[in-house]
Design an enzyme around this catalytic site. Structure first.
Site, PDB file in Angstrom:
ATOM      1  N   ASP A  48       9.632   9.229   3.410  1.00  0.00           N
ATOM      2  CA  ASP A  48       8.265   9.230   3.973  1.00  0.00           C
ATOM      3  C   ASP A  48       7.398   8.256   3.176  1.00  0.00           C
ATOM      4  OD1 ASP A  48       5.501  10.545   4.834  1.00  0.00           O
ATOM      5  OD2 ASP A  48       7.004  11.532   6.072  1.00  0.00           O
ATOM      6  N   ASP A  49       6.137   8.487   3.096  1.00  0.00           N
ATOM      7  CA  ASP A  49       5.143   7.615   2.455  1.00  0.00           C
ATOM      8  C   ASP A  49       5.473   7.379   0.971  1.00  0.00           C
ATOM      9  OD1 ASP A  49       2.815   6.191   2.158  1.00  0.00           O
ATOM     10  OD2 ASP A  49       1.497   7.773   2.903  1.00  0.00           O
ATOM     11  N   LYS A 136       9.354   6.609  11.089  1.00  0.00           N
ATOM     12  CA  LYS A 136       8.195   7.495  11.313  1.00  0.00           C
ATOM     13  C   LYS A 136       6.942   6.631  11.180  1.00  0.00           C
ATOM     14  CE  LYS A 136       5.767  11.445   9.258  1.00  0.00           C
ATOM     15  NZ  LYS A 136       5.869  12.577   8.335  1.00  0.00           N
ATOM     16  N   ASP A 138       2.867   6.551  11.258  1.00  0.00           N
ATOM     17  CA  ASP A 138       1.705   7.420  11.082  1.00  0.00           C
ATOM     18  C   ASP A 138       0.443   6.782  11.683  1.00  0.00           C
ATOM     19  OD1 ASP A 138       0.462   9.728  10.108  1.00  0.00           O
ATOM     20  OD2 ASP A 138       1.558   9.652   8.222  1.00  0.00           O
ATOM     21  N   ASP A 194      -0.843  18.376   9.880  1.00  0.00           N
ATOM     22  CA  ASP A 194       0.225  18.581   8.895  1.00  0.00           C
ATOM     23  C   ASP A 194       0.507  20.052   8.628  1.00  0.00           C
ATOM     24  OD1 ASP A 194       0.002  15.871   8.752  1.00  0.00           O
ATOM     25  OD2 ASP A 194      -0.109  15.789   6.573  1.00  0.00           O
TER      26      ASP A 194
HETATM   27  C1  GLA Z   1       0.339  12.184   7.207  1.00  0.00           C
HETATM   28  C2  GLA Z   1       1.518  12.755   7.995  1.00  0.00           C
HETATM   29  C3  GLA Z   1       2.451  13.502   7.061  1.00  0.00           C
HETATM   30  C4  GLA Z   1       2.922  12.572   5.941  1.00  0.00           C
HETATM   31  C5  GLA Z   1       1.725  11.983   5.224  1.00  0.00           C
HETATM   32  C6  GLA Z   1       2.119  10.897   4.234  1.00  0.00           C
HETATM   33  O1  GLA Z   1      -0.496  13.190   6.711  1.00  0.00           O
HETATM   34  O2  GLA Z   1       1.074  13.592   9.021  1.00  0.00           O
HETATM   35  O3  GLA Z   1       3.550  14.025   7.766  1.00  0.00           O
HETATM   36  O4  GLA Z   1       3.717  11.558   6.492  1.00  0.00           O
HETATM   37  O5  GLA Z   1       0.805  11.388   6.121  1.00  0.00           O
HETATM   38  O6  GLA Z   1       1.012  10.371   3.561  1.00  0.00           O
END
Ligand code: GLA
Length: 385
Positions: A48-49, A136, A138, A194
């Site tokens: 992810d991030d 993914k 965002d 989230d």
């Molecule tokens: C958003 C997304 C999360 C995650 C964060 C990462 O809040 O909804 O699922 O990917 O960013 O910063």
């Protein structure tokens, strides 16, 4: 590219947030194979991030560097990922697994790392060269363009990259995403805010999507966020955690509503109960059912719901969900989903969780369900004698 089943895998965010590196990802891939998760159907390992080099600003906030290289390409953080993303992708592919990464439709990701706005085609090419199988995408720092334009742009960039990459849109349900996301070519779409590691969080998410399930289809799945099962109150989105039955309830909901199953816990150190939940064969079978029928709401009484779900083999799953604080007889009258009272159709029911109970019912079946819990029965329909 047609995605026919909700994707299954693991994502780094729920437990690790910013605290990621290549050893963690490799160990997670190893654990996915060794624990049996791969054999159970889990295949994507998604970072992810927080994986790239950050840009820098001066003291007035003026940007000094973007974090990108001289060709405008994203760069993996050399401290977290010293071998680079291509080598990591190769490692994951050698295990027979698939590799996922993360970016965002604004100039920065939600955690403030460089993202793909105005670099979509360059970034898609980079992801393809690294061997990425899943992106993914965002929605933070979103520019003044409609989401449907931004998601369509990245979708086309991924197609132009020459590699099959699953496109996982993540705009949290903004702009009525269900009404346009299929037209952008995305393969799944996050429809909710989230999740955090608590009963209230997964309950609210699930209930918010009960009336949107008709938009969940093969080709473009409604992603109601990553799983919290097995987190036990530890990690990036920890808020106290859940009880063991609540984690199973959460997993059962995600299966019954055919959301992607992206594990969020530390799979290198799973408890037996976590493994049993995440590898529950009957629940996964419902999650991967090829028809992907939205459940038919049979009855709602207070915070208790019963649903009938058609399955591809001609059988049905009857789901009883008790969100109340008390043990309840959750009602289900078969007349409410169309059976004649007088012809007395009967159902053979067996409990998919305990796999021991066979019942013949005429007229209805009210399941006794603990608070914060569920029952799911697989049913066959035949005329009563
Ligand atoms: C958003 C997304 C999360 C995650 C964060 C990462 O809040 O909804 O699922 O990917 O960013 O910063």
């Amino acid at each position: 590219m047609l995605i026919t089943r909700p994707p299954m895998g693991w994502n780094s965010w729920n437990t690790y947030g910013n605290n990621i590196n290549e050893d963690l990802i490799k160990e997670t891939a190893d654990a996915m194979v060794a624990s049996g998760l791969k054999d159970a159907g889990y295949e994507y390992v998604v970072i992810d991030d927080c994986w790239s080099v950050r840009g820098t600003n001066d003291e007035n906030g003026k940007q000094l560097t973007t974090g990108r290289d001289e060709n405008g390409c994203l760069v993996a953080d050399p401290v977290k990922f010293p071998s680079g993303m291509k080598a990591l992708a190769d490692y994951i592919h050698e295990k027979g697994l698939k590799f996922g990464m993360y970016s965002c439709d604004g100039p920065l990701t939600c955690a403030g790392y460089p993202a793909s706005y105005d670099y979509e085609f360059i970034d898609a090419k980079t992801f393809a060269e690294w061997g990425v199988d899943y992106l993914k995408y965002d929605n933070c720092y979103k520019p003044e363009l409609p989401g449907r334009v931004l998601y369509n742009r990245m979708s086309m960039a991924l197609k132009a990259s020459g590699r099959d990459i699953v496109f996982s849109a993540c705009n949290w349900g903004a702009e009525d995403v269900w009404s346009w996301i299929r037209s952008t070519g995305a393969h799944l779409y996050r429809s909710t805010g989230d999740i955090n590691d608590s009963y209230g969080s997964f309950m609210n998410i699930a209930i918010s999507q009960f009336d949107k399930q008709m938009y969940n289809t093969p080709g473009c799945f409604n992603d109601i966020d990553m799983l919290i099962t097995g987190m036990y109150g530890k990690g990036n989105v920890a808020v106290g955690g859940c009880t063991e039955p609540e984690y199973l309830f959460h997993f059962a909901l995600w299966c019954f509503f055919q959301s992607p199953l992206m594990i969020g816990c530390d799979i290198r150190n799973m408890s037996k109960a976590t493994k049993d939940t995440l590898m529950n064969k009957e629940l996964i079978r419902i999650n991967q059912d090829a028809e992907c029928r939205p459940p038919f709401l049979v009855q709602k009484t207070g915070k208790c719901y019963s649903f009938l779900k058609h399955l591809e083999d001609g059988e049905y799953a009857l789901g009883y969900f008790n969100f109340s604080e008390d043990k309840q007889q959750v009602p289900c009258e078969f007349y409410n989903f169309g059976l004649h009272k007088s012809t007395g159709m009967a159902l053979d029911l067996f409990d998919t969780v305990n796999d021991e109970q066979y019942l013949n019912c005429v007229g209805g079946f009210n399941a006794t369900v603990e608070p914060h819990y569920f029952r799911i029965y697989r049913c066959k329909l035949h005329p009563a004698k």
